[in-house]
Design an enzyme around this catalytic site. Structure first.
Site, PDB file in Angstrom:
ATOM      1  N   ASP A  12      -3.111  -0.947  -5.764  1.00 28.04           N
ATOM      2  CA  ASP A  12      -2.878  -1.110  -7.273  1.00 28.04           C
ATOM      3  C   ASP A  12      -2.692   0.664  -7.729  1.00 28.04           C
ATOM      4  O   ASP A  12      -3.257   1.048  -8.774  1.00 28.04           O
ATOM      5  CB  ASP A  12      -4.167  -1.490  -7.898  1.00 28.04           C
ATOM      6  CG  ASP A  12      -4.704  -3.163  -7.619  1.00 28.04           C
ATOM      7  OD1 ASP A  12      -3.856  -3.653  -6.962  1.00 28.04           O
ATOM      8  OD2 ASP A  12      -5.432  -3.540  -8.045  1.00 28.04           O
ATOM      9  N   LYS A 110      -1.791 -10.046  -7.615  1.00 32.13           N
ATOM     10  CA  LYS A 110      -2.921 -10.768  -7.554  1.00 32.13           C
ATOM     11  C   LYS A 110      -3.783 -10.912  -8.888  1.00 32.13           C
ATOM     12  O   LYS A 110      -3.172  -9.904  -9.642  1.00 32.13           O
ATOM     13  CB  LYS A 110      -4.027 -10.178  -6.678  1.00 32.13           C
ATOM     14  CG  LYS A 110      -4.404  -8.775  -6.991  1.00 32.13           C
ATOM     15  CD  LYS A 110      -5.079  -7.859  -5.966  1.00 32.13           C
ATOM     16  CE  LYS A 110      -5.349  -6.374  -6.465  1.00 32.13           C
ATOM     17  NZ  LYS A 110      -5.791  -6.206  -7.379  1.00 32.13           N
ATOM     18  N   CYS A 155     -11.086  -2.825  -6.343  1.00 31.53           N
ATOM     19  CA  CYS A 155      -9.962  -3.192  -5.400  1.00 31.53           C
ATOM     20  C   CYS A 155      -9.963  -2.982  -4.157  1.00 31.53           C
ATOM     21  O   CYS A 155      -9.750  -3.516  -3.078  1.00 31.53           O
ATOM     22  CB  CYS A 155      -8.437  -3.428  -6.355  1.00 31.53           C
ATOM     23  SG  CYS A 155      -8.658  -4.383  -7.524  1.00 31.53           S
TER      24      CYS A 155
HETATM   25  C1  VGL Z   1      -9.167  -3.127 -10.700  1.00 33.64           C
HETATM   26  C2  VGL Z   1     -10.672  -3.550 -12.328  1.00 33.64           C
HETATM   27  C3  VGL Z   1      -9.920  -4.672 -12.798  1.00 33.64           C
HETATM   28  C4  VGL Z   1      -8.696  -2.142  -9.561  1.00 33.64           C
HETATM   29  C5  VGL Z   1      -8.325  -3.980 -11.271  1.00 33.64           C
HETATM   30  O1  VGL Z   1      -7.508  -2.107  -9.122  1.00 33.64           O
HETATM   31  O2  VGL Z   1      -9.532  -1.671  -9.003  1.00 33.64           O
HETATM   32  N1  VGL Z   1     -10.081  -2.715 -11.275  1.00 33.64           N
HETATM   33  N2  VGL Z   1      -8.765  -4.810 -12.043  1.00 33.64           N
END
Ligand code: VGL
Ligand code: ZN
Length: 207
Positions: A12, A110, A155
């Site tokens: 991410d 995802k 994540c």
């Molecule tokens: C994430 C919160 C919501 C992350 C993704 O990438 O850690 N955290 N969506």
């Protein structure tokens, strides 16, 4: 340590998770040079991308009277509510322009389903829906996941925990990650990872 059956999983590294983004992780952009440099040591690199439809269940704005960083109970368990982020096709959802990993072979998206979140790159929050990453790694004979990216306590941690759960070796490289740290989440994540047999490593360089 890094061998032919190792894979770097870059979690991410998207515009919304760096300062200025919708769900900014403090200092998040500062991991990118280290991630780029580290990636050169891996033949196998996989990226994950948080990728939500507008109106996603994890957005506080989808629940009347709720605010970001509150938690609610959904069918599959507790869910932290977030600011709207990583909406499919938006600039915020795009991989950060400074991320330089042309040899990455696979991008796993995802959290694509309206009613299910997914911190993990392997299994969504209903703990039933697979993203396909485990099958991909197994098909390719990859056994050891080195996990870096954003955010450490969500994540990254869930991806590393599921890697262990699904029978892979897992190492989190802590100085190539940054955390959100809401409600004690960062300490809890490290404790959970240690208990699950996730190895914690440092690069020791600022690339
Ligand atoms: C994430 C919160 C919501 C992350 C993704 O990438 O850690 N955290 N969506
Ligand atoms: Zn998300």
């Amino acid at each position: 340590m890094i061998h032919a059956h190792s894979v770097l999983v870059i979690v991410d590294v998207q515009n919304d998770f760096v300062p200025g983004g919708a769900l900014a992780v403090p200092d998040g952009h500062n991991i990118i040079p280290s991630v780029n440099r580290l990636s050169r040591r891996f033949e196998n690199v996989v990226l994950t991308q948080d990728w939500h439809p507008a109106g996603h269940v994890s957005f506080a704005s989808s629940h009347a009277g709720r605010r970001p960083f509150e938690s609610i109970d959904l069918e599959y368990g507790p869910q932290v509510l977030w600011p709207d982020h990583c909406v499919q096709g938006s600039n915020g959802a795009a991989l950060h322009v400074a991320l330089d990993v042309p040899h990455a072979q696979m991008v796993i998206r995802k959290g694509c389903r309206m009613d299910v979140d997914s911190y993990s790159g392997f299994l969504e929050a209903d703990r039933k829906t697979a993203t396909g990453l485990a099958g991909y790694l197994r098909d390719r004979g990859l056994t050891h996941c080195f996990v870096v990216g954003l955010a450490t306590d969500f994540c990254v941690a869930w991806t590393a925990l599921d890697a262990r759960h699904l029978g892979f070796e897992a190492t989190v490289i802590e100085d190539a990650c940054r955390g959100i740290d809401t409600g004690g989440s960062l300490e809890r994540a490290w404790n959970d990872m240690q208990a699950a047999g996730v190895t914690r490593m440092r690069l020791g360089y600022d690339a």
